[in-house]
Design an enzyme around this catalytic site. Sequence first.
Site, short mmCIF file in Angstrom:
data_model
loop_
_atom_site.label_atom_id
_atom_site.label_comp_id
_atom_site.label_asym_id
_atom_site.label_seq_id
_atom_site.Cartn_x
_atom_site.Cartn_y
_atom_site.Cartn_z
N TYR A 189 0.83 -1.21 0.00
CA TYR A 189 0.00 0.00 0.00
C TYR A 189 0.87 1.26 0.00
CZ TYR A 189 -3.05 3.78 1.51
OH TYR A 189 -3.70 4.98 1.61
N ARG B 58 1.61 6.85 -6.67
CA ARG B 58 0.51 7.78 -6.93
C ARG B 58 0.94 9.21 -6.64
NH1 ARG B 58 -5.03 7.03 -3.59
NH2 ARG B 58 -3.52 7.06 -1.89
N TYR C 171 -0.78 13.20 6.37
CA TYR C 171 -0.45 12.17 7.37
C TYR C 171 1.04 12.23 7.68
CZ TYR C 171 -4.85 9.41 6.85
OH TYR C 171 -6.14 8.95 6.84
N ARG D 27 -10.89 13.80 0.95
CA ARG D 27 -11.93 13.01 1.64
C ARG D 27 -13.20 12.92 0.82
NH1 ARG D 27 -9.21 9.95 5.05
NH2 ARG D 27 -7.81 11.17 6.35
N GLU E 205 -14.60 -0.12 5.79
CA GLU E 205 -14.42 1.15 5.09
C GLU E 205 -15.67 1.39 4.24
OE1 GLU E 205 -10.46 2.03 3.47
OE2 GLU E 205 -11.46 2.63 1.61
C1 3EB Z 1 -7.73 6.50 5.44
O1 3EB Z 1 -8.60 7.33 5.73
C2 3EB Z 1 -8.21 5.11 5.22
O2 3EB Z 1 -5.14 5.60 -0.29
O3 3EB Z 1 -6.69 6.12 -1.72
C3 3EB Z 1 -9.27 5.64 2.46
C4 3EB Z 1 -9.57 6.20 1.23
C5 3EB Z 1 -8.02 5.13 2.71
C6 3EB Z 1 -8.60 6.24 0.23
C7 3EB Z 1 -6.31 5.81 -0.58
C8 3EB Z 1 -7.05 5.18 1.70
C9 3EB Z 1 -7.34 5.74 0.48
O4 3EB Z 1 -6.53 6.77 5.35
C10 3EB Z 1 -7.68 4.49 4.01
#
Ligand code: 3EB
Length: 334
Positions: free
Chosen positions: A138, A145, A198, A211, A315
């Site tokens: 991941y 990306r 992050y 989001r 999720e």
């Molecule tokens: C998060 O909030 C949970 O890497 O495209 C959610 C939506 C998550 C998209 C991505 C990862 C992705 O981090 C994981």
Amino acid sequence: MFPFQVVYRDATQAAHSLDDERLLALIRFGEPPVPERDPRTGAIPLLELGGTETAEIWLSARPVRTGVTHGVSHAGNDTVLFLQHRLDEYAPDALQPLTAMAYRRLFAAARELGYPHLLRVWNYFPAINQECGGLERYRAFCAGRHQALVAELTEFETHLPAACAIGADEPGLRLYALASRIAGIQIENPRQTSAFRYPRQYGPRSPSFSRAVLKAWGERRHHLYISGTASIVGHASRHLDPMAQLEETLLNLQALLAQANRLTPEPLRPALLKIYCRPNLDPAPLRQRIVQALDADPPMLFLRADICRRELLIEIEGLAVGPAPVNPLQDDAL
Ligand code: 3EB
């Protein structure tokens, strides 16, 4: 007018849709069927929970044109473009350059066809939590990306597509995307650290997604493309129990909807939800709780899937609409 709508249908009847000149996309789930050459069809190799067989159908308000550009299959109606790209993995530890290339091609095709704005991207690949060459896959995906998006986007942190990145059961990197001629508006969640910020502990390059993306298709016609939403507060995962994770996820969804509702004349309503579950959960109690918490009963699709952090069990992603079409089968409601 909405340029398209998304519905779930019984998979056994979905093939009829291929004769429809307004079909933008037909996505099947579960074991990949015999591959079809039609650029509108795709398969997400995830098993459906609950014994149903569902297909996701994107219906255009107008006839659709299809093609393949830079290896990317697409279908468009002059307002929106559905894109998909599938790449074989030549080596399990080469996911980063492969992802970067896949995204470069996605942009190349979308730009060439005149739909330069990626609103939403779905990402699927196997063994998402496996370590390969010293990096979790991941995180390697995120690095690839990030590399491509930094190069392609002039304003990186304000124009990121909504996304989900899910561990699938079959080999190959699969990307699906929705692109438009005019950009949408990026929405972030006040309960969560933006994923693109992050801290380093989650990988060398942050997950590059928003989001949600809000798109106005008319003065009173809005779509909200909701990214994969999980039990994360700030940047930390919360709760070990799936039902507790569901509660936190629902709070995140509500906060996200509230954030988007500040920009729309009418409140957005969830119109379609996809729920990814790491364990083999019974969908019935999950559905019941979602309906109750969101005060809405949208069509839901439950899929058995690996999620990008090992500890995450649930999720939820989807589409919210405002105002909801009165009768989705009526032409002018599209
Ligand atoms: C998060 O909030 C949970 O890497 O495209 C959610 C939506 C998550 C998209 C991505 C990862 C992705 O981090 C994981």
